[in-house]
Scaffold this active site. Structure first.
Site, PDB file in Angstrom:
ATOM      1  N   ASP A  33      53.645  13.974  39.354  1.00  0.00           N
ATOM      2  CA  ASP A  33      54.796  13.084  39.330  1.00  0.00           C
ATOM      3  C   ASP A  33      55.631  13.451  38.110  1.00  0.00           C
ATOM      4  OD1 ASP A  33      52.975  10.154  38.071  1.00  0.00           O
ATOM      5  OD2 ASP A  33      53.519  12.054  37.138  1.00  0.00           O
ATOM      6  N   SER A  34      56.794  12.804  37.967  1.00  0.00           N
ATOM      7  CA  SER A  34      57.757  13.258  36.962  1.00  0.00           C
ATOM      8  C   SER A  34      57.535  12.624  35.594  1.00  0.00           C
ATOM      9  CB  SER A  34      59.173  12.884  37.412  1.00  0.00           C
ATOM     10  OG  SER A  34      59.333  11.465  37.279  1.00  0.00           O
ATOM     11  N   GLY A  35      56.704  11.587  35.550  1.00  0.00           N
ATOM     12  CA  GLY A  35      56.508  10.861  34.294  1.00  0.00           C
ATOM     13  C   GLY A  35      57.396   9.629  34.195  1.00  0.00           C
ATOM     14  N   GLY A  36      58.430   9.557  35.006  1.00  0.00           N
ATOM     15  CA  GLY A  36      59.404   8.462  34.911  1.00  0.00           C
ATOM     16  C   GLY A  36      58.787   7.098  35.150  1.00  0.00           C
ATOM     17  N   PHE A  37      57.983   6.988  36.177  1.00  0.00           N
ATOM     18  CA  PHE A  37      57.392   5.693  36.532  1.00  0.00           C
ATOM     19  C   PHE A  37      56.444   5.216  35.436  1.00  0.00           C
ATOM     20  CE2 PHE A  37      56.213   2.400  39.457  1.00  0.00           C
ATOM     21  CZ  PHE A  37      54.865   2.173  39.273  1.00  0.00           C
TER      22      PHE A  37
ATOM     23  N   ASP B  91      63.169  10.351  37.945  1.00  0.00           N
ATOM     24  CA  ASP B  91      63.978   9.240  38.460  1.00  0.00           C
ATOM     25  C   ASP B  91      63.610   7.968  37.704  1.00  0.00           C
ATOM     26  OD1 ASP B  91      62.102   7.861  41.251  1.00  0.00           O
ATOM     27  OD2 ASP B  91      61.409   8.774  39.378  1.00  0.00           O
TER      28      ASP B  91
ATOM     29  N   GLN C 250      65.719   6.033  46.257  1.00  0.00           N
ATOM     30  CA  GLN C 250      65.622   4.706  45.670  1.00  0.00           C
ATOM     31  C   GLN C 250      66.515   3.762  46.483  1.00  0.00           C
ATOM     32  OE1 GLN C 250      63.535   3.613  43.490  1.00  0.00           O
ATOM     33  NE2 GLN C 250      62.713   5.544  42.676  1.00  0.00           N
TER      34      GLN C 250
ATOM     35  N   ASP D 259      49.842   8.542  47.948  1.00  0.00           N
ATOM     36  CA  ASP D 259      48.873   8.637  46.850  1.00  0.00           C
ATOM     37  C   ASP D 259      48.587   7.229  46.353  1.00  0.00           C
ATOM     38  OD1 ASP D 259      51.538   8.487  45.101  1.00  0.00           O
ATOM     39  OD2 ASP D 259      49.826   8.024  43.799  1.00  0.00           O
TER      40      ASP D 259
ATOM     41  N   CYS E 153      29.046   5.770  58.025  1.00  0.00           N
ATOM     42  CA  CYS E 153      29.646   6.642  57.023  1.00  0.00           C
ATOM     43  C   CYS E 153      28.665   7.741  56.636  1.00  0.00           C
ATOM     44  CB  CYS E 153      30.036   5.822  55.787  1.00  0.00           C
ATOM     45  SG  CYS E 153      30.877   6.813  54.523  1.00  0.00           S
TER      46      CYS E 153
ATOM     47  N   CYS F 278      28.981   9.682  53.866  1.00  0.00           N
ATOM     48  CA  CYS F 278      29.121  10.051  52.445  1.00  0.00           C
ATOM     49  C   CYS F 278      27.770   9.891  51.741  1.00  0.00           C
ATOM     50  CB  CYS F 278      30.176   9.161  51.786  1.00  0.00           C
ATOM     51  SG  CYS F 278      29.543   7.599  51.145  1.00  0.00           S
TER      52      CYS F 278
ATOM     53  N   CYS G 259      26.349   6.316  51.327  1.00  0.00           N
ATOM     54  CA  CYS G 259      25.867   5.643  52.552  1.00  0.00           C
ATOM     55  C   CYS G 259      24.668   6.331  53.176  1.00  0.00           C
ATOM     56  CB  CYS G 259      27.005   5.552  53.569  1.00  0.00           C
ATOM     57  SG  CYS G 259      28.347   4.495  53.003  1.00  0.00           S
TER      58      CYS G 259
ATOM     59  N   HIS H 235      32.404   7.217  48.020  1.00  0.00           N
ATOM     60  CA  HIS H 235      32.498   6.536  49.319  1.00  0.00           C
ATOM     61  C   HIS H 235      33.947   6.172  49.655  1.00  0.00           C
ATOM     62  CE1 HIS H 235      32.097   3.755  52.629  1.00  0.00           C
ATOM     63  NE2 HIS H 235      32.914   2.956  51.939  1.00  0.00           N
TER      64      HIS H 235
HETATM   65  C1  LIG Z   1      51.700   2.008  42.578  1.00  0.00           C
HETATM   66  N1  LIG Z   1      53.064   1.901  43.032  1.00  0.00           N
HETATM   67  C2  LIG Z   1      53.989   2.849  42.767  1.00  0.00           C
HETATM   68  N2  LIG Z   1      55.281   2.751  43.097  1.00  0.00           N
HETATM   69  C3  LIG Z   1      55.896   3.866  42.634  1.00  0.00           C
HETATM   70  C4  LIG Z   1      57.231   4.254  42.656  1.00  0.00           C
HETATM   71  C5  LIG Z   1      57.581   5.460  42.045  1.00  0.00           C
HETATM   72  C6  LIG Z   1      59.032   5.858  42.029  1.00  0.00           C
HETATM   73  N3  LIG Z   1      59.359   6.973  41.389  1.00  0.00           N
HETATM   74  O1  LIG Z   1      59.874   5.130  42.566  1.00  0.00           O
HETATM   75  C7  LIG Z   1      56.628   6.275  41.461  1.00  0.00           C
HETATM   76  C8  LIG Z   1      55.290   5.876  41.435  1.00  0.00           C
HETATM   77  C9  LIG Z   1      54.928   4.670  42.031  1.00  0.00           C
HETATM   78  N4  LIG Z   1      53.731   4.007  42.117  1.00  0.00           N
HETATM   79 ZN   LIG Z   2      30.145   5.903  52.586  1.00  0.00          ZN
END
Ligand SMILES: CNc1nc2cc(C(N)=O)ccc2[nH]1
Ligand SMILES: [Zn+2]
Length: 373
Positions: free
Chosen positions: A93-97, A147, A190, A267, A305, A307, A310, A336
């Site tokens: 990810d970009s680090g922004g969040f 962002d 967005q 994710d 399951c 795994c 289990c 699990h």
């Molecule tokens: C856990 N919820 C979550 N919403 C997100 C939105 C962004 C985003 N850049 O809008 C990034 C990571 C995010 N993680």
């Molecule tokens: Zn399991």
């Protein structure tokens, strides 16, 4: 193995798609769930165990890695794949969040964000340009544009202002990313829960052009109904022939609902973070293994399951080691949960390919309604 980044859809069922993203480091079967490897590790898991759960790709967090051990150090040591012994695709990810949710003493301007590290208070600066450079140093295969994800509650005017800055940052991210064959840059839509703003954002991103498109600004406390409300239209604003990545999602029922609405990648820290606290996710819903009712239960968590948790251990054992705070508890519950999440993705992919997604969803919901037994 492909030397390019190439997404192809092999089947659809309603708005849902299944396919493959070819990358130089291997294929990503979609719909895909990405385990989160925040500080160059999926917590409590060896990389080969993460692969054994069925993961094709994992997520790294730029904010954490830039602060510790540092992107330059990771680059000097051969890049993130070598550093963490995961040679398959990585999305960062970009680090922004996270800079907005974890750091302190932040100053946000059009240029970027200055902030103090939550680890040692040291000063840092993140912008589209520095985020692209850091993600290049890490060597990730899929890079996220820098962002701003507006915090809720936010007025339409605040969401519009933030989105438009993020679109300017998307252009700067594209310009700074440069020409990197085999690597992908994803733009992030967005616009909050406002269709007109979501469409404006999608049009801005498409005019810039990205190898994939994320839907941001969700899973930030709006609730599932509001999130699905956005997903009822937002994926349709994005190009059909590019991957659509819903950030930060989610619980199993969030994932199923998102895939049904056309999402290809997701994710979430949920399976790993909740596993460490004793929350197991199964076909029949959540099981809190710390609950006293499991203390003498010889049965596995889930008899279907396959795994290690289990097939090798009873609920009574998992209950014991969780209550005792033994390290194996987090290992087994995380394994699990990640296994269950990947089994859910495999089931979704197969159902879409067979044109039986509505049956799959009906069975998923019926089993969950049954609750644990
Ligand atoms: C856990 N919820 C979550 N919403 C997100 C939105 C962004 C985003 N850049 O809008 C990034 C990571 C995010 N993680
Ligand atoms: Zn399991």
């Amino acid at each position: 193995m492909s030397d390019r980044f190439q997404f192809s859809v092999s089947a659809t069922d309603g708005r849902a798609r299944t396919g493959v993203i070819q990358t130089p480091r291997g294929e990503i079967r979609t719909p895909a769930f990405m385990p989160v490897g925040t500080a160059a590790t999926v917590k409590a898991m060896m990389p080969e165990s993460v692969r054994a759960t069925g993961a094709d790709i994992l997520l790294g967090n730029t904010y954490h890695l830039m602060l510790r051990p540092g992107a330059e150090r990771v680059a000097r040591l051969g890049g993130l794949h070598k550093f963490m012994n995961w040679e398959r695709p990585i999305l960062t990810d970009s680090g922004g969040f996270q800079v907005m949710s974890l750091s302190s003493l932040r100053k946000l301007t059009e240029d970027g964000v200055t902030f103090a590290s939550h680890i040692d208070g040291s000063k840092h600066f993140l912008s589209p340009e520095t985020s692209m450079e850091i993600q290049r140093q890490l060597g990730s295969d899929i890079v996220m544009a820098f962002d701003e994800c507006p915090a809720l509650p936010a007025t339409d005017a605040e969401v519009a202002k933030s989105m438009r800055m993020s679109m300017r940052w998307a252009q700067r991210s594209r310009d700074a990313f440069g020409d990197r064959p085999g690597h992908a840059l994803f733009g992030i839509m967005q616009g909050g829960v406002t269709p007109e703003l979501r469409e404006e954002s999608a049009e801005a991103l498409k005019s810039i052009g990205f190898e994939g498109y994320a839907i941001g600004g969700l899973a930030v406390g709006e609730g599932q109904e509001a999130m699905f409300g956005v997903l009822d239209y937002a994926p349709g604003f994005l190009p059909e022939n590019k991957p659509r990545y819903l950030m930060g999602v989610g619980k199993p029922d969030d994932i199923v609902g998102a895939v049904v609405r056309g999402v290809d990648m997701m994710d979430c820290v949920l399976p790993s973070r909740s596993g460490r606290t004793g929350q197991a996710w199964t076909r029949r819903g959540q099981v809190n293994i710390k609950n006293a009712r499991h203390a003498d239960d010889p049965r596995p968590l889930d008899e279907h399951c396959t795994c290690p948790a289990c097939t090798g251990y009873s609920r009574a054992y998992l209950h014991h080691v969780m209550r005792a705070g033994e390290m194996i508890s987090g290992m087994l519950l995380t394994w699990h949960n990640l296994h269950y999440f990947q089994e859910l993705m495999a089931g979704l992919r197969a159902a879409i390919a067979a044109g039986t997604l509505s049956d799959f969803v009906a069975q998923f919901e019926a089993q969950r309604a049954q609750g644990d037994i």
